[in-house]
Design a protein around this motif. Structure first.
Motif: not given
Length: 297
Positions: A86-92
């Motif tokens: 979820l965190l990396f998707t938000a960064v992307l």
């Protein structure tokens, strides 16, 4: 009643202002103001460019993070990987949004500060925009000429200009066509899009309408455009071309270096010359224009 063609149809090679003129010693305060305005615009564009690159870095970081986390998930990390994904998707997504927003602000800024100058360059090359039914590019015309079987529901046209080049009328525009369909997710339906075409649209008023372009013309078109036309449609009085190209007609290219505003002007001029080169190829085709250049029969 037909309007007279512009006096200067051919673009003159663009040259930067001399260093002496930029100091304002020969032209006074106006040149100093131009220099100041160019410098301010350059600084704003460079800031947007830096922010856009930061957005790209965020996108790459998020993408790599999501991929690595999914790989770990496949190897049994299980529930522990939900939060990192979820965190990396938000960064992307933040990276994508930042890049798109900066590019949009860049285009708005260039248009607001240089719009009149760039419009004058376009009209100097092709005359004023003079819409003509059956020639000017619009959605209804595209639906008439686009090949059957390639379904699209959404059309977007930008920088449409109908003018003249060597006494021949034409219309050019940047455009995208999208197929819109519905997909079912979690018992609900939502719209999804698939790009059918993105590139340059061009219509040309012709004298004759042969069954197809000659092999020599197709080869010359490919050299001038950098790629074969994706769609060629011939009918009495009109030729339509769709060319999948990264060149944006009558627009400053994204890769233009904003450290010097003259680079933006050069990039814009090259986009006009790109279309001129394609039109010149067509004007040499005796099947389209029996009298040769300009079809002056």
């Amino acid at each position: 009643t037909e309007t007279s063609s512009p006096q200067a149809l051919t673009l003159r090679p663009w040259t930067p202002r001399s260093s002496g003129a930029r100091t304002g010693r020969t032209t006074g305060g106006n040149t100093m103001n131009e220099k100041s305005n160019d410098e301010i615009l350059s600084q704003k564009l460079m800031k947007l460019q830096r922010n856009s690159r930061r957005g790209l870095l965020l996108f790459l970081l998020g993408f790599i993070g999501v991929v690595c986390t999914l790989v770990g998930w496949l190897f049994g990390q299980g529930e522990e990987n939900k939060l990192p994904i979820l965190l990396f998707t938000a960064v992307l997504l933040a990276g994508i949004a930042t890049t798109l927003l900066c590019d949009k602000k860049r285009n708005v800024l260039i248009q607001s500060q240089m719009g009149e100058e760039l419009r004058a360059m376009t009209e100097g090359a092709f005359g004023p925009d003079s819409p003509r039914p059956g020639l000017t590019l619009e959605e209804s015309l595209l639906r008439q000429v686009w090949p059957q079987g390639q379904n699209w529901e959404r059309c977007k046209l930008e920088q449409t200009h109908t003018g003249r080049w060597r006494e021949v009328r034409f219309s050019a525009a940047n455009g995208t066509l999208e197929h819109v369909y519905q997909v079912k997710r979690d018992q609900t339906y939502s719209d999804a899009t698939e790009e059918v075409f993105a590139g340059l649209f061009l219509t040309v008023q012709i004298k004759n309408a042969p069954a197809a372009l000659s092999q020599a013309t197709e080869e010359a078109l490919t050299r001038a455009a950098g790629t074969p036309p994706e769609v060629v449609h011939l009918e009495p009085g009109r030729l339509f071309l769709a060319i999948h190209t990264p060149v944006r007609f009558a627009q400053v290219p994204l890769e233009a270096d904003p450290r010097n505003i003259d680079n933006l002007r050069r990039g814009f001029q090259r986009s006009l010359e790109y279309v001129q080169g394609i039109l010149d190829v067509l004007l040499q085709d005796r099947d389209l224009f029996p009298a040769g250049k300009g079809g002056q029969a």
